[in-house]
Design a protein around this motif. Sequence first.
Motif, PDB file in Angstrom:
ATOM      1  N   PRO A  35       0.829  -1.185   0.184  1.00 19.94           N
ATOM      2  CA  PRO A  35      -0.145   0.125  -0.081  1.00 19.94           C
ATOM      3  C   PRO A  35       1.068   1.416   0.090  1.00 19.94           C
ATOM      4  O   PRO A  35       1.666   1.371   0.737  1.00 19.94           O
ATOM      5  CB  PRO A  35      -0.864  -0.335   1.201  1.00 19.94           C
ATOM      6  CG  PRO A  35       0.260  -1.039   1.974  1.00 19.94           C
ATOM      7  CD  PRO A  35       0.808  -1.847   1.321  1.00 19.94           C
ATOM      8  N   LEU A  37       1.098   5.118   0.672  1.00 22.98           N
ATOM      9  CA  LEU A  37       0.523   6.283   1.427  1.00 22.98           C
ATOM     10  C   LEU A  37       1.023   7.674   1.050  1.00 22.98           C
ATOM     11  O   LEU A  37       2.057   7.646   0.861  1.00 22.98           O
ATOM     12  CB  LEU A  37       0.207   6.111   2.894  1.00 22.98           C
ATOM     13  CG  LEU A  37      -0.105   4.715   3.340  1.00 22.98           C
ATOM     14  CD1 LEU A  37       0.087   4.776   4.832  1.00 22.98           C
ATOM     15  CD2 LEU A  37      -1.314   4.284   2.864  1.00 22.98           C
ATOM     16  N   TYR A  50      -5.787   9.520   8.666  1.00 16.80           N
ATOM     17  CA  TYR A  50      -5.633   8.752   7.449  1.00 16.80           C
ATOM     18  C   TYR A  50      -4.445   7.763   7.307  1.00 16.80           C
ATOM     19  O   TYR A  50      -4.584   6.647   7.180  1.00 16.80           O
ATOM     20  CB  TYR A  50      -5.610   9.519   6.308  1.00 16.80           C
ATOM     21  CG  TYR A  50      -4.676   9.292   4.981  1.00 16.80           C
ATOM     22  CD1 TYR A  50      -5.265   8.147   4.231  1.00 16.80           C
ATOM     23  CD2 TYR A  50      -3.630   9.586   4.570  1.00 16.80           C
ATOM     24  CE1 TYR A  50      -4.475   7.796   3.181  1.00 16.80           C
ATOM     25  CE2 TYR A  50      -2.865   9.276   3.456  1.00 16.80           C
ATOM     26  CZ  TYR A  50      -3.504   8.320   2.688  1.00 16.80           C
ATOM     27  OH  TYR A  50      -2.769   7.683   1.529  1.00 16.80           O
ATOM     28  N   ARG A  53      -5.049   4.738  10.188  1.00 14.47           N
ATOM     29  CA  ARG A  53      -6.042   3.863   9.765  1.00 14.47           C
ATOM     30  C   ARG A  53      -5.489   2.838   8.634  1.00 14.47           C
ATOM     31  O   ARG A  53      -5.767   1.714   8.665  1.00 14.47           O
ATOM     32  CB  ARG A  53      -7.421   4.640   9.290  1.00 14.47           C
ATOM     33  CG  ARG A  53      -8.180   5.274  10.604  1.00 14.47           C
ATOM     34  CD  ARG A  53      -9.237   6.176   9.814  1.00 14.47           C
ATOM     35  NE  ARG A  53     -10.069   5.542   8.876  1.00 14.47           N
ATOM     36  CZ  ARG A  53     -11.148   4.917   9.271  1.00 14.47           C
ATOM     37  NH1 ARG A  53     -11.755   4.983  10.535  1.00 14.47           N
ATOM     38  NH2 ARG A  53     -12.143   4.289   8.353  1.00 14.47           N
ATOM     39  N   GLU A  54      -4.729   3.597   7.715  1.00  9.81           N
ATOM     40  CA  GLU A  54      -4.129   2.642   6.710  1.00  9.81           C
ATOM     41  C   GLU A  54      -3.059   1.672   7.282  1.00  9.81           C
ATOM     42  O   GLU A  54      -2.859   0.434   6.864  1.00  9.81           O
ATOM     43  CB  GLU A  54      -3.415   3.704   5.516  1.00  9.81           C
ATOM     44  CG  GLU A  54      -4.668   4.286   4.861  1.00  9.81           C
ATOM     45  CD  GLU A  54      -5.529   3.346   4.003  1.00  9.81           C
ATOM     46  OE1 GLU A  54      -5.263   2.330   3.678  1.00  9.81           O
ATOM     47  OE2 GLU A  54      -6.696   3.672   3.901  1.00  9.81           O
ATOM     48  N   LEU A  57      -4.858  -0.852   8.971  1.00 10.75           N
ATOM     49  CA  LEU A  57      -5.403  -1.994   7.981  1.00 10.75           C
ATOM     50  C   LEU A  57      -4.664  -2.805   7.409  1.00 10.75           C
ATOM     51  O   LEU A  57      -4.793  -3.872   7.263  1.00 10.75           O
ATOM     52  CB  LEU A  57      -6.344  -1.103   6.874  1.00 10.75           C
ATOM     53  CG  LEU A  57      -7.000  -1.946   5.963  1.00 10.75           C
ATOM     54  CD1 LEU A  57      -8.120  -2.705   6.430  1.00 10.75           C
ATOM     55  CD2 LEU A  57      -7.556  -1.059   4.987  1.00 10.75           C
ATOM     56  N   ALA A  58      -3.365  -2.263   7.055  1.00 11.10           N
ATOM     57  CA  ALA A  58      -2.484  -3.058   6.505  1.00 11.10           C
ATOM     58  C   ALA A  58      -1.824  -4.259   7.434  1.00 11.10           C
ATOM     59  O   ALA A  58      -1.413  -5.389   6.879  1.00 11.10           O
ATOM     60  CB  ALA A  58      -0.936  -2.157   6.087  1.00 11.10           C
ATOM     61  N   ILE A  67       4.659  -1.247   3.744  1.00 11.66           N
ATOM     62  CA  ILE A  67       4.213   0.006   3.642  1.00 11.66           C
ATOM     63  C   ILE A  67       4.973   0.968   3.135  1.00 11.66           C
ATOM     64  O   ILE A  67       5.832   1.402   3.672  1.00 11.66           O
ATOM     65  CB  ILE A  67       3.412   0.351   5.033  1.00 11.66           C
ATOM     66  CG1 ILE A  67       2.568  -0.763   5.314  1.00 11.66           C
ATOM     67  CG2 ILE A  67       2.473   1.633   4.864  1.00 11.66           C
ATOM     68  CD1 ILE A  67       1.811  -0.385   6.876  1.00 11.66           C
ATOM     69  N   ARG A 242      -3.202   4.064  -1.695  1.00 12.07           N
ATOM     70  CA  ARG A 242      -4.453   4.029  -1.178  1.00 12.07           C
ATOM     71  C   ARG A 242      -4.624   5.551  -0.703  1.00 12.07           C
ATOM     72  O   ARG A 242      -3.827   6.245  -0.325  1.00 12.07           O
ATOM     73  CB  ARG A 242      -3.808   3.684   0.333  1.00 12.07           C
ATOM     74  CG  ARG A 242      -3.618   2.117   0.147  1.00 12.07           C
ATOM     75  CD  ARG A 242      -4.847   1.105  -0.144  1.00 12.07           C
ATOM     76  NE  ARG A 242      -5.922   1.246   0.838  1.00 12.07           N
ATOM     77  CZ  ARG A 242      -7.141   0.780   0.975  1.00 12.07           C
ATOM     78  NH1 ARG A 242      -7.516   0.076   0.104  1.00 12.07           N
ATOM     79  NH2 ARG A 242      -7.772   1.122   2.125  1.00 12.07           N
ATOM     80  N   ASP A 245     -10.155   7.856   2.883  1.00 15.20           N
ATOM     81  CA  ASP A 245     -11.681   7.454   2.636  1.00 15.20           C
ATOM     82  C   ASP A 245     -12.560   8.816   2.855  1.00 15.20           C
ATOM     83  O   ASP A 245     -11.908   9.687   3.407  1.00 15.20           O
ATOM     84  CB  ASP A 245     -12.057   6.300   3.520  1.00 15.20           C
ATOM     85  CG  ASP A 245     -11.505   6.638   5.030  1.00 15.20           C
ATOM     86  OD1 ASP A 245     -11.233   7.725   5.307  1.00 15.20           O
ATOM     87  OD2 ASP A 245     -11.917   5.597   5.828  1.00 15.20           O
TER      88      ASP A 245
END
Length: 462
Positions: A35, A37, A50, A53-54, A57-58, A67, A242, A245
Amino acid sequence: MRCYLRIMVIILSCLAGFFAAAADQTAAGPTKTIPVLTISGAIGPAVGDYVIREIQLANQQPHMPAILLTIDTPGGLNSALREINQHILASDIPVICLVYPRGARAASAGTYILYACHIAAMSPATTLGAATPVRMGGMPGGDEKKDDNAQKTPDAMEKKILNDSIAYIRSLAQLRGRNVEWAEKAVREAATLSSEEALELNVIDELAATPEALVQAIDGRVIQLNQQPYTLDLSGAVQLPRQPDWRSRFLATITNPNIAYILMMIGIYGLLLEFYSPGLGISGVIGTISLLIALYAFHLLPVNYAGMGLILLAVALLVAESLVPSFGILGGGGVVAMILGSVFLIDSDLPELQISLNLIYAIALASAGMVIFVVRRLLSLRRKPAVSGCESMIGYQTIIDDDDDEAGQGFVLIGGERWAARCEHETPLHKGDHVTVCAVEGLTVLVRKVSESKQNDGFTDR
């Protein structure tokens, strides 16, 4: 029936092809994804939400070898920076940081994030550093001692902030095995480096022009992950950008100081309008929602409570101006308090986290316009004659309906009511005399006779 069977055959064929493709993909093994970012602009609550949360999630997803975080930032809030670094340090997946694209920078808070990541890299023609806390130069108070060169001695609070920042970045440099001395210099002296100089001084680990080139360059490298050796296996990995959201985008919108300030003004004036003219409640509902969202945004931003107090004082003065006829004194003070409170509201030296002066002036002009309107309205109302009570009879012109020859007084009809009338000059009144009411004393009205030249034919009203 034949048409129906043909449709069923087509559907079953498509399903068979889909499951066959899925089976081939499973047999070939899962695809490794990285991912990607992106931090672009000032680091605030929305950026922190942001990135955190990423990262979370990863860490919950399988088959993610790393990442990748690209940075181009002038700095940001210390609270958001600390939260991001806490999740980077606690991540079970390596976090790779790249200052990208060309011409980007990792200034102030970006330098701390770069030091916290497992792999630190920069693209050519990028810079990092200037990590001195921004409040060091703008903190009010303190005993400033100036010498001939106009240098000031930092006070106790400034020293605390500076020493805490130095200790923090030194701990990150020691954890990742990078240049500790320059890290302290970046905080203490606001030092900066180019990408080539940073690689030479062991401030970063790699120099790469693009994220793809960085992934290829560090594939197979051994790093320390949770105090254990870890080999990066990035061959064949697919980079997956990514984007923030809807929640992060919403936070980015409302935590913009200008948007939060506008929402607060909408909330305040919406509630005032609802209190002045209760009706369907539309202004009250919109004002309440806007004010709650603004308060939540200010909770995430570095708010100066002195500025907030000045804004509340300004609102109170503007309300008082509409209730007490001060002829603009309270309203003018409210406008001045509104401007000062808006300037001091956000406690940050970063331009990205400050309220636009043009917006402040626009709100101040609108408030001043409201004050002028209220003052003019009050003055016009004071000039109008009274429409109720005894004062409304002053200037009323009528005719003596009956008289009392012995007392020299008479009686008049005013608004359907019979009043005793007495001439202000003690002149006897006679039935049919045209008079004007001058004053009211109890149940008796003082009248003045109207000369024949000023009489209006047949009038009984003003």
